[in-house]
Structures are given as C-alpha cells and as structure tokens.
Motif scaffolding. Structure first.
Motif, mmCIF file in Angstrom:
data_model
loop_
_atom_site.group_PDB
_atom_site.id
_atom_site.type_symbol
_atom_site.label_atom_id
_atom_site.label_comp_id
_atom_site.label_asym_id
_atom_site.label_seq_id
_atom_site.Cartn_x
_atom_site.Cartn_y
_atom_site.Cartn_z
ATOM 1 N N TYR A 150 0.889 -1.326 -0.039
ATOM 2 C CA TYR A 150 0.040 -0.239 0.124
ATOM 3 C C TYR A 150 0.874 1.229 -0.026
ATOM 4 O O TYR A 150 0.681 2.343 -0.801
ATOM 5 N N ALA A 151 1.826 1.305 0.730
ATOM 6 C CA ALA A 151 2.861 2.406 0.924
ATOM 7 C C ALA A 151 3.527 2.722 -0.530
ATOM 8 O O ALA A 151 3.655 3.896 -0.885
ATOM 9 N N LEU A 152 3.912 1.663 -1.103
ATOM 10 C CA LEU A 152 4.292 1.813 -2.323
ATOM 11 C C LEU A 152 3.653 2.494 -3.411
ATOM 12 O O LEU A 152 3.865 3.275 -4.133
ATOM 13 N N VAL A 153 2.402 2.011 -3.651
ATOM 14 C CA VAL A 153 1.445 2.549 -4.414
ATOM 15 C C VAL A 153 1.101 3.890 -4.156
ATOM 16 O O VAL A 153 0.666 4.662 -5.081
ATOM 17 N N ILE A 154 1.070 4.264 -2.723
ATOM 18 C CA ILE A 154 0.520 5.623 -2.252
ATOM 19 C C ILE A 154 1.906 6.565 -2.511
ATOM 20 O O ILE A 154 1.480 7.838 -3.170
ATOM 21 N N VAL A 155 3.258 6.453 -2.639
ATOM 22 C CA VAL A 155 4.218 7.096 -3.099
ATOM 23 C C VAL A 155 4.173 7.227 -4.583
ATOM 24 O O VAL A 155 4.494 8.189 -4.791
ATOM 25 N N ILE A 156 4.092 6.078 -5.311
ATOM 26 C CA ILE A 156 4.294 6.172 -6.700
ATOM 27 C C ILE A 156 2.952 6.865 -7.276
ATOM 28 O O ILE A 156 3.419 7.743 -8.187
ATOM 29 N N PHE A 157 1.822 6.637 -6.964
ATOM 30 C CA PHE A 157 0.860 7.143 -7.565
ATOM 31 C C PHE A 157 -0.284 8.041 -6.667
ATOM 32 O O PHE A 157 -1.354 7.877 -6.669
ATOM 33 N N SER A 158 0.568 8.882 -5.893
ATOM 34 C CA SER A 158 -0.074 9.585 -4.989
ATOM 35 C C SER A 158 -1.220 10.498 -5.643
ATOM 36 O O SER A 158 -2.293 10.798 -5.272
ATOM 37 N N ALA A 159 -0.961 11.177 -6.792
ATOM 38 C CA ALA A 159 -1.796 12.084 -7.260
ATOM 39 C C ALA A 159 -3.179 11.351 -7.841
ATOM 40 O O ALA A 159 -3.975 11.921 -7.848
ATOM 41 N N MET A 160 -2.913 9.980 -8.463
ATOM 42 C CA MET A 160 -3.986 9.225 -8.937
ATOM 43 C C MET A 160 -4.870 8.960 -7.843
ATOM 44 O O MET A 160 -6.118 9.180 -7.911
ATOM 45 N N LEU A 161 -4.196 8.344 -6.890
ATOM 46 C CA LEU A 161 -5.053 7.769 -5.792
ATOM 47 C C LEU A 161 -5.561 8.815 -4.896
ATOM 48 O O LEU A 161 -6.556 8.664 -4.438
ATOM 49 N N SER A 162 -5.104 10.001 -4.759
ATOM 50 C CA SER A 162 -5.750 11.162 -4.119
ATOM 51 C C SER A 162 -7.092 11.733 -4.596
ATOM 52 O O SER A 162 -7.898 12.191 -4.115
ATOM 53 N N THR A 163 -7.141 11.213 -6.060
ATOM 54 C CA THR A 163 -8.438 11.527 -6.825
ATOM 55 C C THR A 163 -9.482 10.147 -6.921
ATOM 56 O O THR A 163 -10.188 10.509 -7.625
ATOM 57 N N ALA A 164 -9.114 9.484 -6.365
ATOM 58 C CA ALA A 164 -9.695 7.946 -6.539
ATOM 59 C C ALA A 164 -10.775 7.750 -5.517
ATOM 60 O O ALA A 164 -11.452 6.802 -5.356
ATOM 61 N N MET A 190 0.855 12.453 5.533
ATOM 62 C CA MET A 190 0.285 11.439 4.497
ATOM 63 C C MET A 190 -1.094 10.986 4.454
ATOM 64 O O MET A 190 -1.576 10.285 3.997
ATOM 65 N N GLY A 191 -1.894 11.953 5.216
ATOM 66 C CA GLY A 191 -3.284 11.929 5.027
ATOM 67 C C GLY A 191 -3.993 10.447 5.422
ATOM 68 O O GLY A 191 -3.630 10.153 6.508
ATOM 69 N N GLU A 192 -4.992 10.070 4.675
ATOM 70 C CA GLU A 192 -5.492 8.842 4.989
ATOM 71 C C GLU A 192 -4.447 7.602 5.132
ATOM 72 O O GLU A 192 -4.545 6.633 5.767
ATOM 73 N N ALA A 193 -3.268 7.737 4.656
ATOM 74 C CA ALA A 193 -2.303 6.641 4.733
ATOM 75 C C ALA A 193 -1.345 6.956 5.651
ATOM 76 O O ALA A 193 -0.355 5.946 5.880
ATOM 77 N N GLY A 194 -1.577 7.860 6.670
ATOM 78 C CA GLY A 194 -0.560 8.130 7.673
ATOM 79 C C GLY A 194 -0.516 6.953 8.775
ATOM 80 O O GLY A 194 0.710 6.778 9.179
ATOM 81 N N LEU A 195 -1.491 6.424 9.200
ATOM 82 C CA LEU A 195 -1.724 5.404 9.886
ATOM 83 C C LEU A 195 -0.585 3.894 9.584
ATOM 84 O O LEU A 195 0.177 3.337 10.321
ATOM 85 N N VAL A 196 -0.723 3.748 8.162
ATOM 86 C CA VAL A 196 0.108 2.710 7.462
ATOM 87 C C VAL A 196 1.394 2.864 7.695
ATOM 88 O O VAL A 196 2.357 2.268 7.915
ATOM 89 N N PHE A 197 1.821 4.266 7.261
ATOM 90 C CA PHE A 197 3.238 4.553 7.169
ATOM 91 C C PHE A 197 3.878 4.552 8.555
ATOM 92 O O PHE A 197 5.039 4.265 9.060
ATOM 93 N N ALA A 198 2.978 4.936 9.577
ATOM 94 C CA ALA A 198 3.475 4.854 11.107
ATOM 95 C C ALA A 198 3.768 3.581 11.643
ATOM 96 O O ALA A 198 4.652 3.287 12.211
ATOM 97 N N LEU A 199 2.836 2.558 11.037
ATOM 98 C CA LEU A 199 3.097 1.201 11.397
ATOM 99 C C LEU A 199 4.513 0.611 10.712
ATOM 100 O O LEU A 199 5.072 -0.078 11.470
#
Length: 311
Positions: free
Chosen positions: A126-140, A275-284
């Motif tokens: 999940y972290a990988l795709v958030i970093v690579i496709f952040s712009a795309m996923l932010s509008t998904a 990291m917005g919605e993904a912040g908890l996973v990056f903390a983990l």
C-alpha cells in the motif's frame, strides 16, 4: 542424538495450527469485506478479487521458481484482502496488482517467506502505490452508496473541528475513504472475534490504542476523541495489522515498548496530517523497522528464533 529444529515467527503457545489461526483471521476480515461491498458494491468486489489473485499467484510463482511447495497457507490471501481494503474504491485495477506483487515478492518472499518479513506486506504494498501514484489515488476516492459526510473527515478533524461530521456516520463507515477501513462497526466485530478465539495477542493493540487515545485526548480534547477513533481505519490498523505476530516483538518488554512507539507515531501522523489517509500505515511501517532492535534490547535470544529439542 538430539535434533535441533529452528523455526521462525509467528509463534503460538496454544496447541493450534497456523491454518486455524489464519482461518480465524479470514472470518474476521469477512465482516469488513461485507461492509466494503455494502458501501462500494462492485468497485470493492473487483479490487479485492484482483488483489487476492495477484498475491496468491505471486507467491505460487515465487515458490515455483525457488522449487518450494507451491502454497501451504492462507497468508497471501490475507495480504491480498488487507491491501485491497486499504485502497480507495476508485483506484484503477493495476494498483492492487503492483501493490500485491511488491507485497509478496519483495516484502515477504524475498526475506524468506512467512514469519521472516521485516514489515507488514500489505502495508508495504500500500505504501509503495501511495508514493508512486499519490496524485492518481488522491482523486480515486468516491462516495459510498450510503453517505453521511461529503469529503475526507481527517481534514476536518485535524483542525480540531467536527463541523459537518456525524459520529454515527463515521462508526458505520458512511463517508469517503478506503473501502474497508471506514466501517468501525465491522472492524470492531472482527477484532472481538479474534479476541474470543484468542487468535491475536492483545498486548500491542491495546497499548497502541491507549497511547493513541491519550495523545489525541490531550491535544484535541474529549469531544474530538471518539471521532478520531472512528475515522479512517484506526481500529482496522491496530487490530488487523499492528497485531501481526510476524512483525511484532516476541518479548513482553518489546511488545510494550512497541505499542507505545506505534501509538505515538500514529497519533503524530494523524494530528500533523502526515500522509493523510495513509498516515497510520506509514506509522506502522516505521514501527515495524525497529522491532529487531526492541527484541535485541529485551532478549538475549535472536529475533524469530525458537529452538525445539526432540529426542
């Protein structure tokens, strides 16, 4: 002559098989999947199917190349489900494919397979795709079928406001977010099932939840705390990901320290809006990386090593 057998995590003192424990996890996740399908219909179904198939096929392919047994447990299925539940409903289907490949090939199998991975595979994918496709996923992010709030609640909560938010709506998952992390009701139901079945060790989840709650209480007050606990996956991450025995310390001191560190990181990421919605996973993931150090501090035994003596 005695024979020494060296095994790796997850360890369990109870006389239960690994398959039994993983079956319990699948049952608990099924409750969250039901909520995801009710909220996002076929978008959720397709994301989960693609993610699970990718993870299972990736593990089978790796084992085939390495000349190992093709598949012996449900861990790749669990990884695929958790990864999909973290994603927004409008994510393109190649997203769980890339995330699943990375989760299995490079996070799990590259390090030796189940129990030898350093970080949570689903979280890493999940972290990988958030970093690579952040712009795309932010509008998904798309609205669920049943909606109580338009927009992402974390943007409102970060400034200490509940304007426009309904606690019941957050509890039921009727707001925009990852397909499986928004419904706190079903996440609690799954967590209770795991507790009743004694499938997970509660030390890490409970300490993590306590520390997170205490920091939010001090920073934003009692009126905001219930909203923060119900918003965007706190219960899901704490019980379905942080409690993973493969990426948690094996010592009591390590578990307690890990819970305090993870709870603090989760609160920091959430309150600072990192990291917005993904912040908890990056903390983990950050907390996962210090697990070997914690085990080294609190135990003389090497991490993920258990010696059984058979006559």
């Amino acid at each position: 002559m005695e024979k020494l057998i060296v095994t790796s995590a997850p360890f369990d003192k109870k006389p239960r098989s690994l398959i039994s424990m993983q079956s319990d996890m699948l049952v608990a996740l099924a409750l969250v999947v039901i909520a995801a399908v009710m909220l996002y219909s076929w978008n959720a179904v397709l994301l989960i199917l693609v993610s699970v198939v990718t993870c299972v096929m990736s593990e089978m392919l790796f084992n085939l190349i390495a000349r190992k047994p093709i598949i012996t447990d449900f861990s790749s299925v669990i990884t695929g489900i958790v990864l999909a539940l973290l994603l927004p409903a409008g994510a393109p289907l190649f997203i769980p494919v890339i995330g699943g490949l990375f989760a299995i090939f490079f996070t799990k199998m590259f390090f030796g397979g189940l129990g030898k991975n350093v970080v949570n595979p689903a979280g890493a994918g999940y972290a990988l795709v958030i970093v690579i496709f952040s712009a795309m996923l932010s509008t998904a992010f798309i609205q669920p079928i049943y909606v109580f709030f338009l927009g992402l609640p974390l943007e409102t909560l970060r400034v200490g406001s509940t304007n426009g938010l309904m606690l019941l709506g957050l509890f039921l998952g009727a707001y925009t977010g990852g397909i499986g992390v928004t419904c706190t009701l079903m996440a609690i139901g799954g967590a209770l099932y795991l507790c009743i079945r004694r499938t997970i060790n509660l030390t890490v989840p409970l300490i993590t939840l306590f520390v997170f709650s205490f920091i939010v209480l001090v920073a934003q007050g009692l009126s905001i705390l219930p909203y923060q606990l119900c918003a965007s996956g706190v219960i899901f991450v704490v019980f379905f990901m942080a409690g993973d025995p493969s990426t948690s310390p094996i010592t009591w001191g390590g578990k307690i320290s890990y819970g305090f560190i993870l709870g603090g990181l989760m609160a920091w990421f959430r309150l600072a809006g990192i990291m917005g919605e993904a912040g908890l996973v990056f903390a983990l993931i950050l907390a996962n990386l210090i697990v070997p150090l914690l085990d080294r501090i609190f135990s003389r035994r090497p991490r993920q090593k258990l010696v059984e003596v058979k006559a």
